[in-house]
Design a protein around this motif. Sequence first.
Motif, PDB file in Angstrom:
ATOM      1  N   ASP A   1       0.831  -1.215   0.000  1.00 32.95           N
ATOM      2  CA  ASP A   1       0.000   0.000   0.000  1.00 32.95           C
ATOM      3  C   ASP A   1       0.864   1.263   0.000  1.00 32.95           C
ATOM      4  O   ASP A   1       0.581   2.213  -0.723  1.00 32.95           O
ATOM      5  CB  ASP A   1      -0.944   0.014   1.202  1.00 32.95           C
ATOM      6  N   ASP A   2       1.905   1.259   0.829  1.00 33.53           N
ATOM      7  CA  ASP A   2       2.797   2.429   0.873  1.00 33.53           C
ATOM      8  C   ASP A   2       3.525   2.615  -0.451  1.00 33.53           C
ATOM      9  O   ASP A   2       3.740   3.741  -0.893  1.00 33.53           O
ATOM     10  CB  ASP A   2       3.804   2.304   2.018  1.00 33.53           C
ATOM     11  N   LEU A   3       3.915   1.510  -1.085  1.00 34.86           N
ATOM     12  CA  LEU A   3       4.571   1.614  -2.390  1.00 34.86           C
ATOM     13  C   LEU A   3       3.618   2.180  -3.435  1.00 34.86           C
ATOM     14  O   LEU A   3       4.028   2.987  -4.277  1.00 34.86           O
ATOM     15  CB  LEU A   3       5.109   0.254  -2.845  1.00 34.86           C
ATOM     16  N   GLU A   4       2.349   1.797  -3.377  1.00 37.62           N
ATOM     17  CA  GLU A   4       1.365   2.357  -4.301  1.00 37.62           C
ATOM     18  C   GLU A   4       1.245   3.867  -4.110  1.00 37.62           C
ATOM     19  O   GLU A   4       1.193   4.621  -5.087  1.00 37.62           O
ATOM     20  CB  GLU A   4       0.010   1.673  -4.123  1.00 37.62           C
ATOM     21  N   VAL A   5       1.217   4.304  -2.852  1.00 36.80           N
ATOM     22  CA  VAL A   5       1.162   5.743  -2.562  1.00 36.80           C
ATOM     23  C   VAL A   5       2.434   6.421  -3.066  1.00 36.80           C
ATOM     24  O   VAL A   5       2.378   7.483  -3.691  1.00 36.80           O
ATOM     25  CB  VAL A   5       0.966   6.002  -1.047  1.00 36.80           C
ATOM     26  N   PHE A   6       3.575   5.792  -2.828  1.00 36.33           N
ATOM     27  CA  PHE A   6       4.849   6.341  -3.283  1.00 36.33           C
ATOM     28  C   PHE A   6       4.826   6.582  -4.794  1.00 36.33           C
ATOM     29  O   PHE A   6       5.175   7.663  -5.269  1.00 36.33           O
ATOM     30  CB  PHE A   6       5.997   5.392  -2.915  1.00 36.33           C
ATOM     31  N   PHE A   7       4.423   5.566  -5.560  1.00 36.82           N
ATOM     32  CA  PHE A   7       4.413   5.707  -7.013  1.00 36.82           C
ATOM     33  C   PHE A   7       3.390   6.745  -7.468  1.00 36.82           C
ATOM     34  O   PHE A   7       3.640   7.480  -8.431  1.00 36.82           O
ATOM     35  CB  PHE A   7       4.182   4.354  -7.699  1.00 36.82           C
TER      36      PHE A   7
ATOM     37  N   ARG B   1       6.391  14.180 -11.034  1.00 34.89           N
ATOM     38  CA  ARG B   1       6.830  14.238 -12.442  1.00 34.89           C
ATOM     39  C   ARG B   1       5.925  15.163 -13.255  1.00 34.89           C
ATOM     40  O   ARG B   1       6.391  15.974 -14.040  1.00 34.89           O
ATOM     41  CB  ARG B   1       6.802  12.855 -13.086  1.00 34.89           C
ATOM     42  N   LYS B   2       4.611  14.988 -13.057  1.00 36.73           N
ATOM     43  CA  LYS B   2       3.640  15.812 -13.776  1.00 36.73           C
ATOM     44  C   LYS B   2       3.834  17.294 -13.425  1.00 36.73           C
ATOM     45  O   LYS B   2       3.826  18.151 -14.318  1.00 36.73           O
ATOM     46  CB  LYS B   2       2.217  15.354 -13.419  1.00 36.73           C
ATOM     47  N   ASN B   3       4.032  17.574 -12.143  1.00 38.98           N
ATOM     48  CA  ASN B   3       4.256  18.962 -11.716  1.00 38.98           C
ATOM     49  C   ASN B   3       5.483  19.584 -12.359  1.00 38.98           C
ATOM     50  O   ASN B   3       5.539  20.789 -12.602  1.00 38.98           O
ATOM     51  CB  ASN B   3       4.405  19.033 -10.188  1.00 38.98           C
ATOM     52  N   LEU B   4       6.457  18.741 -12.629  1.00 40.35           N
ATOM     53  CA  LEU B   4       7.714  19.213 -13.221  1.00 40.35           C
ATOM     54  C   LEU B   4       7.714  19.155 -14.741  1.00 40.35           C
ATOM     55  O   LEU B   4       8.726  19.413 -15.382  1.00 40.35           O
ATOM     56  CB  LEU B   4       8.897  18.407 -12.654  1.00 40.35           C
ATOM     57  N   GLY B   5       6.576  18.780 -15.307  1.00 39.14           N
ATOM     58  CA  GLY B   5       6.463  18.751 -16.771  1.00 39.14           C
ATOM     59  C   GLY B   5       6.968  17.484 -17.412  1.00 39.14           C
ATOM     60  O   GLY B   5       7.229  17.432 -18.603  1.00 39.14           O
TER      61      GLY B   5
END
Length: 148
Positions: free
Chosen positions: A130-136, A143-147
């Motif tokens: 679950d934590d890995l899913e949140v991490f990804f 990534r999206k925020n950085l374009g």
Amino acid sequence: MFKINKDKMVGFEIKTVHNLLKRDFESLPIHEKNKNITSMQKWIICYLNDNKDKDVFQRDLEEEFSVRRSTATGILQLMEKNNLITREAVSYDARLKKLVLTQKALDIQNEIDEEIKAHDKKISEGISKDDLEVFFKVMKQIRKNLGG
């Protein structure tokens, strides 16, 4: 006066973890055995092998690894010089050159792949699914925020 709390800065944390990841990855046995191959070149070798059934071009690597054209050019030129890849023309567009792994790269690819898997297992140890899913999910948003 405004004081920066580095413990709560996402960029600082990512940069710190990046440095630790790079240092740890480069200490793996495969790196010692193939000192002239950088960690980025190893990732490219694995990517090209995973996509061997389709034509892969420099622009694909730029997109996959979020690197600039000049960075990709430098990496690929060094890989050509070290006989890890070749660039081959494609019949459908004379301007394009697909990237192909050489026998030298293929000979070490499985070893690199196993080292990457072992390293990923090590760094995700003790982290729940679950934590890995949140991490990804969070990393995708960054990534999206950085374009990217």
